[in-house]
Enzyme design. Structure first.
Site, PDB file in Angstrom:
ATOM      1  N   ASP A 161       7.467  36.662 -37.725  1.00  0.00           N
ATOM      2  CA  ASP A 161       6.256  35.734 -37.489  1.00  0.00           C
ATOM      3  C   ASP A 161       5.679  36.179 -35.980  1.00  0.00           C
ATOM      4  O   ASP A 161       6.656  35.848 -35.012  1.00  0.00           O
ATOM      5  CB  ASP A 161       6.922  34.348 -37.526  1.00  0.00           C
ATOM      6  CG  ASP A 161       5.785  33.576 -37.342  1.00  0.00           C
ATOM      7  OD1 ASP A 161       4.977  33.649 -36.356  1.00  0.00           O
ATOM      8  OD2 ASP A 161       5.585  32.448 -38.135  1.00  0.00           O
ATOM      9  N   HIS A 162       4.744  36.647 -35.920  1.00  0.00           N
ATOM     10  CA  HIS A 162       4.482  37.433 -34.560  1.00  0.00           C
ATOM     11  C   HIS A 162       4.288  36.058 -33.129  1.00  0.00           C
ATOM     12  O   HIS A 162       4.563  36.638 -32.224  1.00  0.00           O
ATOM     13  CB  HIS A 162       3.165  38.107 -34.433  1.00  0.00           C
ATOM     14  CG  HIS A 162       1.985  37.591 -34.314  1.00  0.00           C
ATOM     15  ND1 HIS A 162       1.154  36.973 -35.449  1.00  0.00           N
ATOM     16  CD2 HIS A 162       1.206  37.213 -33.213  1.00  0.00           C
ATOM     17  CE1 HIS A 162       0.030  36.544 -35.294  1.00  0.00           C
ATOM     18  NE2 HIS A 162       0.000  36.725 -33.867  1.00  0.00           N
ATOM     19  N   LYS A 164       5.964  35.810 -28.781  1.00  0.00           N
ATOM     20  CA  LYS A 164       5.130  35.619 -27.842  1.00  0.00           C
ATOM     21  C   LYS A 164       5.904  35.194 -26.763  1.00  0.00           C
ATOM     22  O   LYS A 164       6.821  33.999 -26.759  1.00  0.00           O
ATOM     23  CB  LYS A 164       3.780  34.645 -28.240  1.00  0.00           C
ATOM     24  CG  LYS A 164       2.860  35.193 -29.044  1.00  0.00           C
ATOM     25  CD  LYS A 164       1.610  34.038 -29.304  1.00  0.00           C
ATOM     26  CE  LYS A 164       0.792  34.526 -30.142  1.00  0.00           C
ATOM     27  NZ  LYS A 164      -0.412  35.166 -29.927  1.00  0.00           N
ATOM     28  N   GLU A 167      -8.927  28.667 -32.821  1.00  0.00           N
ATOM     29  CA  GLU A 167      -9.422  30.100 -32.711  1.00  0.00           C
ATOM     30  C   GLU A 167     -10.934  29.953 -32.501  1.00  0.00           C
ATOM     31  O   GLU A 167     -11.575  29.162 -33.281  1.00  0.00           O
ATOM     32  CB  GLU A 167      -8.978  31.152 -33.757  1.00  0.00           C
ATOM     33  CG  GLU A 167      -7.524  31.312 -33.970  1.00  0.00           C
ATOM     34  CD  GLU A 167      -7.245  32.225 -34.957  1.00  0.00           C
ATOM     35  OE1 GLU A 167      -7.093  33.367 -34.713  1.00  0.00           O
ATOM     36  OE2 GLU A 167      -6.827  31.681 -36.083  1.00  0.00           O
ATOM     37  N   HIS A 188       3.174  30.070 -38.406  1.00  0.00           N
ATOM     38  CA  HIS A 188       3.166  30.009 -36.937  1.00  0.00           C
ATOM     39  C   HIS A 188       3.213  28.579 -36.410  1.00  0.00           C
ATOM     40  O   HIS A 188       4.035  28.323 -35.611  1.00  0.00           O
ATOM     41  CB  HIS A 188       1.603  30.430 -36.448  1.00  0.00           C
ATOM     42  CG  HIS A 188       1.305  31.985 -36.910  1.00  0.00           C
ATOM     43  ND1 HIS A 188       2.267  32.734 -37.186  1.00  0.00           N
ATOM     44  CD2 HIS A 188       0.148  32.727 -37.155  1.00  0.00           C
ATOM     45  CE1 HIS A 188       1.969  33.952 -37.411  1.00  0.00           C
ATOM     46  NE2 HIS A 188       0.646  33.894 -37.565  1.00  0.00           N
ATOM     47  N   LYS A 246     -10.547  28.235 -37.575  1.00  0.00           N
ATOM     48  CA  LYS A 246     -11.248  29.191 -36.954  1.00  0.00           C
ATOM     49  C   LYS A 246     -12.697  28.674 -36.884  1.00  0.00           C
ATOM     50  O   LYS A 246     -13.094  27.648 -37.072  1.00  0.00           O
ATOM     51  CB  LYS A 246     -11.433  30.176 -37.898  1.00  0.00           C
ATOM     52  CG  LYS A 246      -9.967  30.858 -38.710  1.00  0.00           C
ATOM     53  CD  LYS A 246     -10.115  32.216 -38.839  1.00  0.00           C
ATOM     54  CE  LYS A 246      -8.896  32.838 -39.562  1.00  0.00           C
ATOM     55  NZ  LYS A 246      -7.956  33.276 -38.211  1.00  0.00           N
TER      56      LYS A 246
HETATM   57  C1  BG6 Z   1      -2.323  35.865 -37.947  1.00  0.00           C
HETATM   58  C2  BG6 Z   1      -3.458  35.322 -38.971  1.00  0.00           C
HETATM   59  O1  BG6 Z   1      -1.081  35.680 -38.531  1.00  0.00           O
HETATM   60  O2  BG6 Z   1      -2.406  35.309 -36.805  1.00  0.00           O
HETATM   61  C3  BG6 Z   1      -5.108  35.385 -38.644  1.00  0.00           C
HETATM   62  O3  BG6 Z   1      -3.209  35.812 -40.230  1.00  0.00           O
HETATM   63  C4  BG6 Z   1      -4.765  34.652 -36.995  1.00  0.00           C
HETATM   64  O4  BG6 Z   1      -5.750  34.864 -39.357  1.00  0.00           O
HETATM   65  C5  BG6 Z   1      -3.672  35.407 -35.982  1.00  0.00           C
HETATM   66  O5  BG6 Z   1      -6.121  35.042 -36.300  1.00  0.00           O
HETATM   67  C6  BG6 Z   1      -3.577  34.727 -34.649  1.00  0.00           C
HETATM   68  O6  BG6 Z   1      -2.748  35.095 -33.909  1.00  0.00           O
HETATM   69  P1  BG6 Z   1      -3.306  35.332 -32.222  1.00  0.00           P
HETATM   70  O7  BG6 Z   1      -2.003  36.246 -31.766  1.00  0.00           O
HETATM   71  O8  BG6 Z   1      -4.500  35.921 -31.747  1.00  0.00           O
HETATM   72  O9  BG6 Z   1      -2.924  34.015 -31.863  1.00  0.00           O
END
Ligand code: BG6
Length: 486
Positions: free
Chosen positions: A178-179, A183, A217, A241, A333
């Site tokens: 989960d990126h 962070k 976003e 997230h 979004k």
């Molecule tokens: C991704 C989603 O996991 O995270 C995207 O699939 C989203 O839809 C993105 O835009 C947001 O990541 P960050 O790092 O730009 O906040």
């Protein structure tokens, strides 16, 4: 202040989907930055594996271009880039067939080194790749696999996926990304909470009125319409997230900063979540904007789509610490600004010695995750000047980039950190199988409710902060959303 870079051990990293979007945008530019930082040992090898008919030279050219485009400001000079590309090879492989697997085994059967396999492919291929790695003798006890979201689309599919991967690999070998957990500022949440005496005694429902988590976003669904329309904001952002952020802000202090201690505490938070009342959820879908941005429905090419690009909801955690303190989660979004922020709103003082005319003043702690990472604490002081005691709220503001100088600006991208953690064998910032399943168990009934009721999301203007019902939901509770500001 100089960042410490500790080189990792020599490794072989195979990236399935090595020509794909994620590999070109994130994984390889991230590895290149680690190379420039001196963290990637010279003997390490990266093998891009995909279906295309390419040789090493063509693949290196492709990645050279990708790094030029997505490498970011930190991309270093040409000599470094050429040296990095020397460590990169290409292998044509058929994830569903036999082509390429014998060659991969040959490549991987050399000296003893760390072996990692990154599944940067559709989840439909996870099982087949895992099975082939086993069959070709590459799933030994030290091997690691990295899988990307979406990890299932509900509890059932996530369980299936966990079961399939467990046939070939132990839980300790599976790194679910989960990126958000990679962070810098998300990890700072833990540092702020558990590295300071100041906050923890107040961190409960006795002192905290409510907590808001916003991930806004400005982008739309772009060219990911096909995936997104089947997912929606709930599956795409909330289930992973936002829930991870919720866990980090709400969990009990783990005994140690180690993978299972941290993940046990996160799991307890998810399991303590109450089901969400449909009156406390708002879904939205963005409209077109003055001919410049298409509407959600146009973007995904589905004129009757009922998929949400915005969600706001009220969550409650039924445990001693949080009973009575609502958590408001919001993501969307095409909102007014790109801003991820967690806001902790403290309760009013129990009694105002300054009388009713001094008004109500609350401490508000804002943790800005992106952009302008930092922390602001709203404190109440006397308004300067004569004429009695009037109170005003002022911010104690710390932007990390200012406080940390160059080190603050030089932030490591989430993917860079996470890939290095895979090589180091540290799973703290990765999701455990039971955590993912618990998160689906909470979100499934919400999504099923929408389907059963055939609910249509509320339209909202692009560039706004979601449908008006989102504000109404807060007002009904006598609260309001923080302004979304960049
Ligand atoms: C991704 C989603 O996991 O995270 C995207 O699939 C989203 O839809 C993105 O835009 C947001 O990541 P960050 O790092 O730009 O906040």
């Amino acid at each position: 202040m100089v960042s410490r870079v500790i080189p990792v051990e020599v490794f072989d990293l195979v990236i399935f989907g090595g020509t794909g979007d994620l590999a070109r945008r994130k994984i390889l530019p991230g590895l290149f930055r680690r190379f420039c930082a001196g963290q990637m040992p010279s003997g390490a090898r990266i093998i891009g594996a995909a279906r295309s008919d390419l040789d090493d030279a063509a693949y290196r050219d492709m990645i050279r271009d990708a790094i030029a485009e997505f490498g970011g400001e930190q991309a270093c000079d040409d000599a470094h880039l050429s040296a990095f590309l020397e460590q990169l090879d290409y292998l044509k492989i058929d994830a569903r067939g036999e082509e390429g697997w014998a060659r991969l085994r040959e490549i991987m059967s050399g000296e003893d080194r760390i072996e990692a396999y990154y599944f940067s492919v559709s989840p439909a291929l996870f099982g087949e790749i895992a099975e082939r790695l086993k069959k070709w003798g590459m799933a030994d006890a030290d091997a690691r696999i990295v899988v990307e979201k979406p990890f299932g689309r509900n509890l059932e599919t996530a369980r299936d996926l966990n079961r399939t991967l467990a046939t070939y690999f132990d839980e300790g070998q599976i790194y679910r990304i989960d990126h958000y957990l990679g962070k810098e500022t998300v990890q700072n949440l833990m540092a702020v909470r558990f590295g300071n005496m100041l906050f923890e005694p107040l961190w409960n429902s006795q002192y905290i009125d409510h907590i808001q988590i916003t991930v806004a976003e400005t982008v739309g669904v772009g060219d990911r319409g096909e995936y997104y329309d089947k997912a929606g904001a709930m599956r795409d952002m909330v289930q992973n997230h936002l829930m991870q952020l919720l866990c980090l802000i709400a969990m009990e202090p783990p005994a140690r900063f180690d993978p299972d201690a941290v993940r046990d505490e996160k799991l307890k938070v998810i399991r303590a979540l109450d089901p969400v009342d449909p009156h406390h959820i708002v879904r939205g879908q963005y409209l077109a904007r003055d001919g410049t941005h298409p509407s959600y429905r146009d973007a995904v090419g589905e004129p009757r789509s009922h998929t949400e690009s915005f969600v706001a909801l009220r969550a409650r955690i039924s445990n001693w610490r949080w009973a009575g303190t609502p958590f408001y989660l919001r993501t969307g979004k095409r909102m007014s600004a790109r801003s991820s922020e967690i806001t902790v709103v403290f309760k009013d003082t129990p009694h105002s010695i300054f009388g009713a005319e001094a008004g109500n003043h609350r401490n508000v702690l804002s943790i800005r995750l992106q952009p302008n990472e930092g922390i602001t604490l709203g404190v109440t002081i006397k308004e300067p000047g004569p004429g009695g005691m009037r109170l005003i709220d002022v911010p104690l503001d710390m932007t990390f980039a200012d406080a940390l100088g160059e080190d603050g600006a030089d932030q490591v991208d989430a993917y860079e950190r996470l890939i290095m953690d895979v090589i180091r064998g540290n799973q703290t910032l990765f999701m455990r199988g039971d955590e993912v399943e618990a998160a689906w168990a909470w979100t499934d009934p919400i999504i099923e409710g929408w389907v059963t009721r055939n609910e249509v999301p509320k339209p909202y203007e692009s560039g706004s902060d979601g449908p008006i019902d989102s504000g109404n939901m807060m007002r009904r509770d006598g609260r309001e959303w923080r302004k979304v500001s960049p």
